[in-house]
Design a protein around this motif. Sequence first.
Motif, PDB file in Angstrom:
ATOM      1  N   ARG A 162     -46.775  32.882 -39.935  1.00  0.00           N
ATOM      2  CA  ARG A 162     -47.333  32.863 -38.577  1.00  0.00           C
ATOM      3  C   ARG A 162     -47.141  31.501 -37.919  1.00  0.00           C
ATOM      4  N   GLU A 163     -47.316  30.423 -38.712  1.00  0.00           N
ATOM      5  CA  GLU A 163     -47.142  29.076 -38.174  1.00  0.00           C
ATOM      6  C   GLU A 163     -45.691  28.834 -37.779  1.00  0.00           C
ATOM      7  N   LYS A 168     -41.722  28.258 -33.493  1.00  0.00           N
ATOM      8  CA  LYS A 168     -40.490  28.770 -32.909  1.00  0.00           C
ATOM      9  C   LYS A 168     -40.687  29.126 -31.442  1.00  0.00           C
ATOM     10  N   GLU A 169     -41.808  29.780 -31.138  1.00  0.00           N
ATOM     11  CA  GLU A 169     -42.106  30.137 -29.752  1.00  0.00           C
ATOM     12  C   GLU A 169     -42.317  28.888 -28.899  1.00  0.00           C
ATOM     13  N   GLN A 170     -42.986  27.878 -29.490  1.00  0.00           N
ATOM     14  CA  GLN A 170     -43.234  26.644 -28.748  1.00  0.00           C
ATOM     15  C   GLN A 170     -41.925  25.937 -28.404  1.00  0.00           C
ATOM     16  N   ARG A 173     -40.182  27.705 -25.595  1.00  0.00           N
ATOM     17  CA  ARG A 173     -40.755  27.409 -24.279  1.00  0.00           C
ATOM     18  C   ARG A 173     -40.332  26.033 -23.786  1.00  0.00           C
ATOM     19  N   GLU A 174     -40.223  25.059 -24.717  1.00  0.00           N
ATOM     20  CA  GLU A 174     -39.835  23.704 -24.321  1.00  0.00           C
ATOM     21  C   GLU A 174     -38.406  23.652 -23.798  1.00  0.00           C
ATOM     22  N   LYS A 175     -37.555  24.547 -24.262  1.00  0.00           N
ATOM     23  CA  LYS A 175     -36.162  24.570 -23.824  1.00  0.00           C
ATOM     24  C   LYS A 175     -35.992  25.235 -22.461  1.00  0.00           C
ATOM     25  N   GLU A 176     -36.974  25.969 -21.997  1.00  0.00           N
ATOM     26  CA  GLU A 176     -36.877  26.625 -20.703  1.00  0.00           C
ATOM     27  C   GLU A 176     -36.918  25.586 -19.586  1.00  0.00           C
TER      28      GLU A 176
END
Length: 224
Positions: A162-163, A168-170, A173-176
């Motif tokens: 889960r971590e 991975k999701e974080q 988002r930073e690359k967007e």
Amino acid sequence: MTSPGVHAFLIIVRVDRFTPEEKNTVDFIKKIFGDGAAKYCIVVFTREDQLEEGQTIDDFINSSDQLKELVQCCGNHKFAINNKLNGQPLKIKIDQLLRMIDQMVQSNRGKYYTNDMYQKIERQRKREQARQEEEDRKKKKAYEESLISTGREIGRQEAEERERERQKEQKSREKEPQKTEKPEKEQYSTREKICGCSCHKYPGVIHVVPCCSGTKFPFSLLGP
């Protein structure tokens, strides 16, 4: 137990039928009464009259490895009886069996299988049973602890997964590309609302209303 003790354990085997239960009788007696009880066993073969013509009881025993093993476990104590006997011949046969039992007792130094022997074996059996139960309890406890440990390990792995997904999701988002907010539309237009302010060094400087002095002027262009 009888007093003063057991003279003999008679294992009855039919000539025309030898079952697995009868084969295991000696093992059963040993389990209950101890290994020493085998010295007090006699294998009694019934239906001797059903032997094949010319066949002796020894021939019959030697025809089966299981029978030989059974008789050997009993110290080769064996006896055969004809079921068709009655009257005096039957009495003679029974007397022969009783004499064999007496001889067996004498060969055991005149000792019977006594209550003391049985109680000693019973105490040993109970100790063995307690030892086995303790061993089973330890195995069960180890198994339960293993299940708990496995459950914790699975939980830890799931938490780590889960971590990793969260990180991975974080990163995703930073690359967007960042969205820039558009500046709010100016409240006043220098072409529409201007004033001349005497507080500045050059009187020709034009300011948007309201000016820095807070003075409100008519909305008109003031030249130098």
